[in-house]
Design a protein around this motif. Structure first.
Motif, PDB file in Angstrom:
ATOM      1  N   VAL A  15      24.994 -20.227 -19.984  1.00  0.00           N
ATOM      2  CA  VAL A  15      23.914 -20.637 -19.333  1.00  0.00           C
ATOM      3  C   VAL A  15      23.990 -20.288 -17.906  1.00  0.00           C
ATOM      4  O   VAL A  15      22.911 -19.645 -17.241  1.00  0.00           O
ATOM      5  CB  VAL A  15      23.739 -22.251 -19.483  1.00  0.00           C
ATOM      6  N   GLY A  16      25.032 -20.375 -17.077  1.00  0.00           N
ATOM      7  CA  GLY A  16      25.156 -19.933 -15.713  1.00  0.00           C
ATOM      8  C   GLY A  16      25.077 -18.422 -15.626  1.00  0.00           C
ATOM      9  O   GLY A  16      24.547 -17.884 -14.845  1.00  0.00           O
ATOM     10  N   LEU A  17      25.783 -17.705 -16.727  1.00  0.00           N
ATOM     11  CA  LEU A  17      25.617 -16.168 -16.457  1.00  0.00           C
ATOM     12  C   LEU A  17      24.177 -15.676 -16.928  1.00  0.00           C
ATOM     13  O   LEU A  17      23.892 -14.851 -16.120  1.00  0.00           O
ATOM     14  CB  LEU A  17      26.612 -15.592 -17.592  1.00  0.00           C
ATOM     15  N   ALA A  18      23.782 -16.125 -17.829  1.00  0.00           N
ATOM     16  CA  ALA A  18      22.058 -15.925 -17.862  1.00  0.00           C
ATOM     17  C   ALA A  18      21.181 -16.268 -16.817  1.00  0.00           C
ATOM     18  O   ALA A  18      20.408 -15.442 -16.383  1.00  0.00           O
ATOM     19  CB  ALA A  18      21.647 -16.853 -19.061  1.00  0.00           C
ATOM     20  N   LEU A  19      21.436 -17.476 -15.852  1.00  0.00           N
ATOM     21  CA  LEU A  19      20.616 -17.894 -14.919  1.00  0.00           C
ATOM     22  C   LEU A  19      21.135 -16.702 -13.681  1.00  0.00           C
ATOM     23  O   LEU A  19      20.072 -16.405 -13.120  1.00  0.00           O
ATOM     24  CB  LEU A  19      21.078 -19.179 -14.449  1.00  0.00           C
ATOM     25  N   LEU A  20      22.330 -16.266 -13.495  1.00  0.00           N
ATOM     26  CA  LEU A  20      22.548 -15.436 -12.510  1.00  0.00           C
ATOM     27  C   LEU A  20      21.940 -13.999 -12.726  1.00  0.00           C
ATOM     28  O   LEU A  20      21.344 -13.229 -12.016  1.00  0.00           O
ATOM     29  CB  LEU A  20      24.031 -15.090 -12.474  1.00  0.00           C
ATOM     30  N   GLY A  21      21.863 -13.604 -13.987  1.00  0.00           N
ATOM     31  CA  GLY A  21      21.102 -12.209 -14.566  1.00  0.00           C
ATOM     32  C   GLY A  21      19.828 -12.365 -14.325  1.00  0.00           C
ATOM     33  O   GLY A  21      19.201 -11.335 -13.685  1.00  0.00           O
ATOM     34  N   TRP A  22      19.204 -13.325 -14.637  1.00  0.00           N
ATOM     35  CA  TRP A  22      17.559 -13.684 -14.427  1.00  0.00           C
ATOM     36  C   TRP A  22      17.322 -13.758 -12.839  1.00  0.00           C
ATOM     37  O   TRP A  22      16.446 -12.888 -12.616  1.00  0.00           O
ATOM     38  CB  TRP A  22      16.957 -14.926 -14.960  1.00  0.00           C
ATOM     39  N   LEU A  23      18.083 -14.327 -12.094  1.00  0.00           N
ATOM     40  CA  LEU A  23      17.770 -14.330 -10.508  1.00  0.00           C
ATOM     41  C   LEU A  23      17.895 -12.826 -10.104  1.00  0.00           C
ATOM     42  O   LEU A  23      17.241 -12.386  -9.234  1.00  0.00           O
ATOM     43  CB  LEU A  23      18.788 -15.415  -9.798  1.00  0.00           C
ATOM     44  N   TYR A  24      19.035 -12.100 -10.598  1.00  0.00           N
ATOM     45  CA  TYR A  24      19.200 -10.935 -10.074  1.00  0.00           C
ATOM     46  C   TYR A  24      18.067 -10.147 -10.366  1.00  0.00           C
ATOM     47  O   TYR A  24      17.702  -9.189  -9.404  1.00  0.00           O
ATOM     48  CB  TYR A  24      20.521 -10.338 -10.654  1.00  0.00           C
ATOM     49  N   MET A  26      15.237 -10.880 -10.904  1.00  0.00           N
ATOM     50  CA  MET A  26      13.954 -11.352 -10.264  1.00  0.00           C
ATOM     51  C   MET A  26      13.983 -10.960  -8.782  1.00  0.00           C
ATOM     52  O   MET A  26      12.797 -10.670  -8.112  1.00  0.00           O
ATOM     53  CB  MET A  26      13.642 -12.954 -10.040  1.00  0.00           C
ATOM     54  N   SER A  27      15.007 -10.841  -8.069  1.00  0.00           N
ATOM     55  CA  SER A  27      15.270 -10.528  -6.851  1.00  0.00           C
ATOM     56  C   SER A  27      15.101  -8.885  -6.668  1.00  0.00           C
ATOM     57  O   SER A  27      14.586  -8.533  -5.643  1.00  0.00           O
ATOM     58  CB  SER A  27      16.733 -10.844  -6.092  1.00  0.00           C
ATOM     59  N   ARG A  28      15.470  -8.142  -7.593  1.00  0.00           N
ATOM     60  CA  ARG A  28      15.309  -6.654  -7.708  1.00  0.00           C
ATOM     61  C   ARG A  28      13.746  -6.381  -7.741  1.00  0.00           C
ATOM     62  O   ARG A  28      13.218  -5.474  -7.184  1.00  0.00           O
ATOM     63  CB  ARG A  28      16.229  -5.872  -8.659  1.00  0.00           C
ATOM     64  N   THR A  29      13.217  -7.163  -8.600  1.00  0.00           N
ATOM     65  CA  THR A  29      11.736  -7.044  -8.863  1.00  0.00           C
ATOM     66  C   THR A  29      10.790  -7.368  -7.506  1.00  0.00           C
ATOM     67  O   THR A  29      10.061  -6.266  -7.295  1.00  0.00           O
ATOM     68  CB  THR A  29      11.270  -7.854  -9.982  1.00  0.00           C
ATOM     69  N   TRP A  30      11.198  -8.326  -6.781  1.00  0.00           N
ATOM     70  CA  TRP A  30      10.517  -8.662  -5.772  1.00  0.00           C
ATOM     71  C   TRP A  30      10.922  -7.575  -4.536  1.00  0.00           C
ATOM     72  O   TRP A  30       9.983  -7.336  -3.973  1.00  0.00           O
ATOM     73  CB  TRP A  30      11.015 -10.169  -5.059  1.00  0.00           C
ATOM     74  N   ARG A  31      12.029  -7.339  -4.719  1.00  0.00           N
ATOM     75  CA  ARG A  31      12.472  -6.179  -3.608  1.00  0.00           C
ATOM     76  C   ARG A  31      11.731  -4.951  -3.925  1.00  0.00           C
ATOM     77  O   ARG A  31      11.098  -3.997  -2.821  1.00  0.00           O
ATOM     78  CB  ARG A  31      13.876  -5.802  -3.653  1.00  0.00           C
ATOM     79  N   TRP A  32      11.592  -4.437  -5.214  1.00  0.00           N
ATOM     80  CA  TRP A  32      10.911  -3.039  -5.446  1.00  0.00           C
ATOM     81  C   TRP A  32       9.308  -3.462  -5.106  1.00  0.00           C
ATOM     82  O   TRP A  32       8.587  -2.585  -4.589  1.00  0.00           O
ATOM     83  CB  TRP A  32      11.001  -2.987  -7.067  1.00  0.00           C
ATOM     84  N   LEU A  33       8.678  -4.601  -5.542  1.00  0.00           N
ATOM     85  CA  LEU A  33       7.216  -4.738  -5.121  1.00  0.00           C
ATOM     86  C   LEU A  33       7.121  -4.703  -3.459  1.00  0.00           C
ATOM     87  O   LEU A  33       5.909  -4.176  -3.049  1.00  0.00           O
ATOM     88  CB  LEU A  33       6.849  -6.090  -5.576  1.00  0.00           C
ATOM     89  N   GLY A  34       8.025  -5.450  -2.926  1.00  0.00           N
ATOM     90  CA  GLY A  34       7.857  -5.349  -1.635  1.00  0.00           C
ATOM     91  C   GLY A  34       7.995  -3.998  -0.829  1.00  0.00           C
ATOM     92  O   GLY A  34       7.113  -3.638   0.211  1.00  0.00           O
ATOM     93  N   SER A  35       8.852  -2.989  -1.451  1.00  0.00           N
ATOM     94  CA  SER A  35       8.866  -1.749  -0.903  1.00  0.00           C
ATOM     95  C   SER A  35       7.564  -0.902  -1.240  1.00  0.00           C
ATOM     96  O   SER A  35       7.341  -0.205  -0.363  1.00  0.00           O
ATOM     97  CB  SER A  35      10.302  -1.092  -1.484  1.00  0.00           C
ATOM     98  N   ILE A  36       7.226  -1.179  -2.467  1.00  0.00           N
ATOM     99  CA  ILE A  36       5.864  -0.513  -2.513  1.00  0.00           C
ATOM    100  C   ILE A  36       4.889  -0.954  -1.572  1.00  0.00           C
ATOM    101  O   ILE A  36       3.947  -0.039  -1.150  1.00  0.00           O
ATOM    102  CB  ILE A  36       5.189  -0.924  -3.986  1.00  0.00           C
TER     103      ILE A  36
END
Length: 96
Positions: A15-24, A26-36
């Motif tokens: 569960v912890g590994l899945a949560l860390l993967g999901w957070l990673y 989501m953070s990359r998605t927001w970073r990508w949208l912010g750069s656009i």
């Protein structure tokens, strides 16, 4: 089928590994949208600055006074010369 109510270490790690993967992700998605968004904002700002500079140039040298078919020469320091030419408007019967 065992109904164990205790949380095992393997389940907690999964569960912890899945949560860390999901957070990673989501953070990359927001970073990508912010750069656009920032790229589009920078492009729009650059166009606005160019338009303001062109309007200031137009006002400073009174380019509205140039008659059709005449040329205005503007000499700047550093051996740079800017030549502006206003085209004559074509008659309605003529093709451009």
């Amino acid at each position: 089928m065992a109904t164990d109510s205790q949380l095992t270490i393997e389940t907690a790690l999964n569960v912890g590994l899945a949560l860390l993967g999901w957070l990673y992700i989501m953070s990359r998605t927001w970073r990508w949208l912010g750069s656009i968004f920032l790229k589009q904002w920078k492009k729009r700002r650059k166009q606005e600055l160019r338009q303001k500079a062109l309007e200031a140039f137009y006002d400073a040298f009174e380019l509205s006074r140039i008659e059709p078919g005449t040329t205005a020469r503007i000499a700047t320091k550093g051996d740079l010369m800017i030549v502006m030419f206003r085209q004559e408007r074509a008659e309605k019967g003529e093709s451009a």
